[in-house]
Design a protein around this motif. Structure first.
Motif, short mmCIF file in Angstrom:
data_model
loop_
_atom_site.label_atom_id
_atom_site.label_comp_id
_atom_site.label_asym_id
_atom_site.label_seq_id
_atom_site.Cartn_x
_atom_site.Cartn_y
_atom_site.Cartn_z
N LEU A 149 -2.58 -2.64 9.83
CA LEU A 149 -1.82 -1.67 9.52
C LEU A 149 -1.69 -1.12 8.20
O LEU A 149 -0.88 -0.29 7.60
CB LEU A 149 -0.53 -1.50 10.63
CG LEU A 149 -0.68 -1.48 11.95
CD1 LEU A 149 0.74 -1.31 12.60
CD2 LEU A 149 -1.53 -0.23 12.49
N THR A 150 -2.49 -1.82 7.11
CA THR A 150 -2.09 -1.50 5.71
C THR A 150 -2.50 -0.09 5.24
O THR A 150 -3.59 0.40 5.95
CB THR A 150 -2.83 -2.84 4.99
OG1 THR A 150 -4.14 -2.65 5.39
CG2 THR A 150 -2.40 -4.27 5.36
N GLY A 151 -1.65 0.21 4.46
CA GLY A 151 -2.01 1.69 4.21
C GLY A 151 -1.57 2.70 5.17
O GLY A 151 -1.81 4.00 4.71
N ASN A 152 -0.78 2.31 6.11
CA ASN A 152 -0.07 3.31 7.17
C ASN A 152 1.28 3.15 7.20
O ASN A 152 1.99 3.67 8.33
CB ASN A 152 -0.90 2.92 8.45
CG ASN A 152 -2.32 3.37 8.47
OD1 ASN A 152 -2.64 4.35 8.34
ND2 ASN A 152 -3.05 2.36 8.43
N GLN A 153 2.14 2.81 6.42
CA GLN A 153 3.50 3.09 6.18
C GLN A 153 3.89 4.48 6.71
O GLN A 153 3.25 5.32 5.78
CB GLN A 153 3.93 2.40 5.04
CG GLN A 153 5.51 2.17 4.99
CD GLN A 153 6.18 1.78 3.84
OE1 GLN A 153 5.35 1.94 2.64
NE2 GLN A 153 7.29 1.28 3.55
#
Length: 132
Positions: free
Chosen positions: A18-22
């Motif tokens: 889920l990196t880049g999906n904060q």
């Protein structure tokens, strides 16, 4: 579960990176062998049974803890223009979108506005899905 006077967060395990999906909308399809909720990106087409569980507060990779805001004030990435007070749901790209009568289920109200996709707004999460 972590809570404060303005929010409630839960922890899940990222099923995929889920990196880049904060500040995007996440859903769950079940639990891990350890009993933790799974977390993956939500899309409008998955907004029913496996619908939005919360808004991702961190930036976890596969297998790491994903912190989901489920109630209270959160930041949210907009998919399009959103006005203050609009009922917000999940778009096809896991971002926030204004809920119309034919759209996704809503989960909160916009407390600030966006004029274009990719802008971060404030949303007050209701803690439950609101049908259109």
């Amino acid at each position: 579960m972590i809570s404060g006077s303005e929010y409630v967060d839960i922890t899940a395990t990222a099923s995929t990176g889920l990196t880049g999906n904060q500040y995007n909308v996440v859903r769950s399809t079940g639990v891990t062998a350890q009993g933790n909720l799974t977390a993956l990106l939500c899309t409008q087409s998955t907004n029913g049974v496996n619908g939005a569980k919360g808004v991702l507060q961190n930036d976890p990779d596969t297998g790491q803890a994903a912190i989901l805001r489920v109630q209270g004030l959160t930041k949210l990435v907009a998919s399009a223009a959103i006005a203050v007070g609009d009922l917000v749901g999940c778009s096809t790209d896991s971002r926030g979108v204004t809920v119309a009568t034919t759209g996704p289920h809503g989960f909160g109200r916009a407390e600030s506005a966006s004029t274009a996709a990719g802008q971060i707004i404030s949303v007050r999460l209701s803690g439950t899905l609101v049908p259109w």
